[in-house]
Design a protein around this motif. Structure first.
Motif, short mmCIF file in Angstrom:
data_model
loop_
_atom_site.label_atom_id
_atom_site.label_comp_id
_atom_site.label_asym_id
_atom_site.label_seq_id
_atom_site.Cartn_x
_atom_site.Cartn_y
_atom_site.Cartn_z
N GLY A 120 12.13 -6.81 14.22
CA GLY A 120 13.37 -6.78 13.45
C GLY A 120 13.68 -5.38 12.99
N LYS A 121 14.94 -4.99 13.10
CA LYS A 121 15.33 -3.64 12.77
C LYS A 121 15.75 -3.46 11.32
CE LYS A 121 16.84 -2.62 17.50
NZ LYS A 121 17.95 -2.12 18.36
N HIS A 122 15.75 -4.53 10.54
CA HIS A 122 16.23 -4.44 9.17
C HIS A 122 15.14 -4.04 8.18
CE1 HIS A 122 14.68 -8.48 9.84
NE2 HIS A 122 14.47 -8.60 8.54
N TYR A 123 13.89 -3.95 8.63
CA TYR A 123 12.80 -3.58 7.74
C TYR A 123 12.74 -2.06 7.58
CZ TYR A 123 11.08 -8.33 8.59
OH TYR A 123 10.96 -9.70 8.68
N SER A 124 12.22 -1.62 6.44
CA SER A 124 11.95 -0.20 6.27
C SER A 124 10.87 0.22 7.26
CB SER A 124 11.46 0.08 4.84
OG SER A 124 10.17 -0.51 4.63
N ASP A 125 10.77 1.52 7.51
CA ASP A 125 9.73 2.01 8.42
C ASP A 125 8.35 1.56 7.94
OD1 ASP A 125 11.56 3.25 10.04
OD2 ASP A 125 11.22 5.26 9.24
N GLU A 126 8.12 1.62 6.62
CA GLU A 126 6.81 1.29 6.07
C GLU A 126 6.47 -0.18 6.28
OE1 GLU A 126 8.18 5.00 4.08
OE2 GLU A 126 9.11 3.10 4.63
N GLU A 127 7.42 -1.07 5.98
CA GLU A 127 7.16 -2.50 6.16
C GLU A 127 7.06 -2.84 7.65
OE1 GLU A 127 9.02 -6.90 5.12
OE2 GLU A 127 9.59 -5.17 3.89
N PRO B 126 0.81 -1.22 0.00
CA PRO B 126 0.00 0.00 0.00
C PRO B 126 0.85 1.27 0.00
CG PRO B 126 -0.02 -1.01 2.18
CD PRO B 126 0.66 -1.99 1.26
N TRP B 127 2.06 1.18 0.52
CA TRP B 127 2.95 2.35 0.50
C TRP B 127 3.44 2.63 -0.92
CZ3 TRP B 127 2.64 4.95 4.82
CH2 TRP B 127 2.39 4.27 6.01
N GLU B 128 3.75 1.57 -1.65
CA GLU B 128 4.15 1.74 -3.05
C GLU B 128 2.99 2.33 -3.86
OE1 GLU B 128 6.12 -1.10 -6.45
OE2 GLU B 128 4.23 -1.78 -5.56
N ARG B 129 1.78 1.83 -3.61
CA ARG B 129 0.60 2.36 -4.30
C ARG B 129 0.44 3.85 -4.04
NH1 ARG B 129 -5.15 -0.45 -3.19
NH2 ARG B 129 -4.09 -2.09 -4.38
N LEU B 130 0.59 4.25 -2.79
CA LEU B 130 0.45 5.65 -2.42
C LEU B 130 1.53 6.50 -3.08
CD1 LEU B 130 -0.63 8.01 -0.80
CD2 LEU B 130 0.54 7.12 1.21
N ARG B 131 2.77 6.06 -3.02
CA ARG B 131 3.88 6.83 -3.62
C ARG B 131 3.68 7.02 -5.12
NH1 ARG B 131 6.99 3.53 -0.23
NH2 ARG B 131 7.49 2.14 -1.96
N LEU B 132 3.36 5.92 -5.80
CA LEU B 132 3.22 6.00 -7.25
C LEU B 132 2.04 6.88 -7.65
CD1 LEU B 132 3.88 2.25 -8.17
CD2 LEU B 132 5.43 4.18 -8.55
N PHE B 133 0.94 6.77 -6.93
CA PHE B 133 -0.23 7.57 -7.29
C PHE B 133 0.01 9.04 -6.99
CE2 PHE B 133 -4.54 9.11 -7.42
CZ PHE B 133 -5.10 8.36 -8.46
N ALA C 96 2.59 16.19 12.03
CA ALA C 96 3.20 15.21 11.13
C ALA C 96 3.46 15.78 9.74
CB ALA C 96 2.31 13.98 11.02
N GLY C 97 2.86 16.95 9.44
CA GLY C 97 3.10 17.58 8.15
C GLY C 97 1.90 17.66 7.24
N ARG D 224 3.37 10.46 9.96
CA ARG D 224 4.58 10.97 9.32
C ARG D 224 4.94 10.15 8.09
NH1 ARG D 224 7.22 14.88 12.15
NH2 ARG D 224 6.55 15.17 14.32
N LEU D 225 4.74 8.84 8.17
CA LEU D 225 5.00 7.99 7.00
C LEU D 225 3.99 8.27 5.89
CD1 LEU D 225 5.92 4.51 8.53
CD2 LEU D 225 7.43 6.22 7.53
N LEU D 226 2.74 8.53 6.25
CA LEU D 226 1.74 8.86 5.24
C LEU D 226 2.11 10.14 4.50
CD1 LEU D 226 -1.47 7.96 7.25
CD2 LEU D 226 -0.73 6.85 5.13
N VAL D 227 2.54 11.15 5.24
CA VAL D 227 2.96 12.41 4.61
C VAL D 227 4.18 12.18 3.74
CG1 VAL D 227 3.90 14.71 5.08
CG2 VAL D 227 1.96 13.86 6.42
N LYS D 228 5.13 11.44 4.25
CA LYS D 228 6.36 11.14 3.50
C LYS D 228 6.04 10.47 2.17
CE LYS D 228 10.29 7.95 3.67
NZ LYS D 228 10.94 6.88 4.48
#
Length: 488
Positions: A417-424, A63-70, A136-137, A104-108
């Motif tokens: 786990g700390k290796h994931y992106s904030d979004e995941e 869903p983050w990819e969908r948001l970014r692309l749109f 959050a912006g 903040r992630l949604l705004v980003k």
């Protein structure tokens, strides 16, 4: 007369109300995004945390990819996110730290507008949420005042809520959210002038559903006072969704209002969605029949669509009338919660369980128990004492009383786990791991879609799924197809 602007609800509420939130994928949205951006919408009602969960769970798309692309494809039109109280994806009540992190992630990733809704219209909670989203912006913060009918929800009640929200200085706009499509033209004549006066300089919007056929008429009565209306492309409009934009635009102009949109782009958008709906076998409906029962059960469009789909999938759709009657009883038992996320889902689920179980309240979902325990706040009226006592005195209620609250983000990070992106990480913190794993394994979503190729693609999938076929060749005017297996 008034200059009226539009919010497009096709991709979020239209999709949810009429197609169970599963009708559209990322490629379908991206294909038409540049056209949508040319129309001149004030904003696009794009997503909620629930829709983000659906994208992950059902279409296995990020869903983050969908948001970014749109967002990249619609730079001229703000994308809007609808909050649903102190929760994000999970039904669990979230901490302010979690909500701040999510916003903040949604705004980003591309959200510019936040519609702040609290499922109990708790004004202190809405004011607090407005502060979180602004910090959050968020560029535009809109109060979503959710309409309902009950013994305490009269015009004076709504005026008081509007005055408090608009006098705070925390909101840029206020929209009247009518999830059940309950505001009649006569009610609009008295309600909106009163709200306009109470709002002062804060502009109003109107969002309703055509569930019982009232919204298209009520929009015209409200337009002078709430000159921003929420509409959908015709394929995703009507039914339990919003009025369709082509008809709304025509009616407004016929009354003398101006609607400053690119008419050619509107027609292109509408035609695309109609073709897509036909190709994907998605229902297109007219406005619902006038049904007075809606004034009692008040199930909003999205929940009604999902409930009907669930009953049909389990071959129990003959129980729909009984479930609707039980919804009325359950809502009264629980103190008349506003029929909006998450309460509409809780009431509808409990009603279905009451009808399909041996006795009422024999099976009680955890979220209904949490509601009774006060996790979501205090309802407008007292709950039924016997029902409240039965749930509060249950073994499960005692277990939930002692359940730990959501852990701090640092603890969740260490656990997940700390290796994931904030979004995941946020998806994994609020959803089952196997669903997120399946989404990741599926890879990037498709970025385009042509509804005209759907029949051919369906044919290819069917042919390639059959065993024993070494070669298939179709050659006719305007169409040529040849398929061979690797061993042919």
């Amino acid at each position: 007369m008034t200059n009226v602007t539009l919010i497009d609800t096709t991709l979020r509420d239209g999709n949810q109300s009429n197609w169970g939130a599963t009708g559209l994928d990322t490629g379908m949205m991206l294909e038409i995004a540049p056209t949508i951006d040319r129309i001149g919408f004030e904003a696009i009602d794009f997503t909620t945390s629930t829709h983000m969960a659906v994208a992950t769970r059902f279409t296995r798309e990020d869903p983050w990819e969908r948001l970014r692309l749109f967002a990249e494809a619609t730079p001229n039109t703000p994308l809007s996110f609808l909050t649903t109280g102190m929760r994000f994806i999970s039904w669990e009540v979230a901490s302010e730290e979690m909500m701040d992190f999510a916003f903040r992630l949604l705004v980003k990733n591309g959200i510019r507008r936040f519609a702040v809704m609290d499922p109990m219209n708790n004004t202190p909670a809405m004011l607090n949420m407005a502060g979180i989203t602004r910090k959050a912006g968020g560029e535009q913060i809109v109060a979503a005042l959710t309409f309902t009918l009950s013994p305490v929800h009269d015009d004076a009640h709504w005026v008081e809520k509007t005055q408090t929200l608009c006098a705070s200085g925390k909101f840029d706009k206020l929209y009247v959210k009518d999830p059940g499509g309950l505001i009649s033209p006569d009610r609009a004549k008295t309600l909106f002038p009163a709200l306009k006066q109470a709002a002062g300089q804060v502009p109003l919007e109107f969002h309703s559903h055509t569930t019982i056929g009232l919204a298209a008429f009520s929009y015209l009565e409200a337009a002078d006072y709430a000159p921003c209306l929420h509409t959908s492309a015709s394929a995703a409009a009507n039914g339990t969704g919003q009025p369709d934009m082509l008809t709304t635009i025509g009616n407004l102009r016929d009354m003398g209002h101006t609607v400053d949109v690119d008419d050619a782009a509107v027609k292109t958008y509408d035609s695309y969605m109609t073709t897509l709906a036909k190709a994907e076998n998605l229902s297109a409906r007219g406005p619902g029949d006038y049904d007075r029962r809606y004034f009692s059960h008040q199930i909003p469009g999205g929940v009604m669509g999902t409930m009907i789909r669930q009953l049909r999938e389990t071959k129990r759709d003959h129980l729909i009338p009984q479930v609707l009657e039980e919804v009325v009883r359950v809502r009264a038992d629980l103190g008349y919660p506003i029929m909006v996320t998450p309460f509409s889902q809780l009431v509808a689920t409990q009603a279905m369980l009451n009808v399909t179980s041996e006795e009422r309240y024999k099976v009680v979902p955890d979220e209904v128990t949490r509601y009774v325990l006060g996790r979501f706040g205090t309802p407008a009226m007292p709950m039924d004492k016997e029902v409240e006592a039965r749930i509060r005195d249950s073994k499960r209620a005692r277990e939930l009383e002692d359940e730990p609250r959501m852990a701090p983000l640092s603890e969740l990070r260490a656990k997940i786990g700390k290796h994931y992106s904030d979004e995941e990480f946020l998806l994994r913190a609020t959803m089952p791991a196997d669903q997120v794993d399946a989404m990741v394994k599926s890879g990037p979503a498709r970025r385009s879609y042509n509804p005209k190729t759907k029949p051919a693609l369906d044919l290819i999938r069917e042919l390639t799924s059959r065993k024993g076929l070494g070669c298939v060749k179709i050659d006719k005017p305007g169409f040529k197809l040849e398929l061979k297996t690797g061993t042919a």
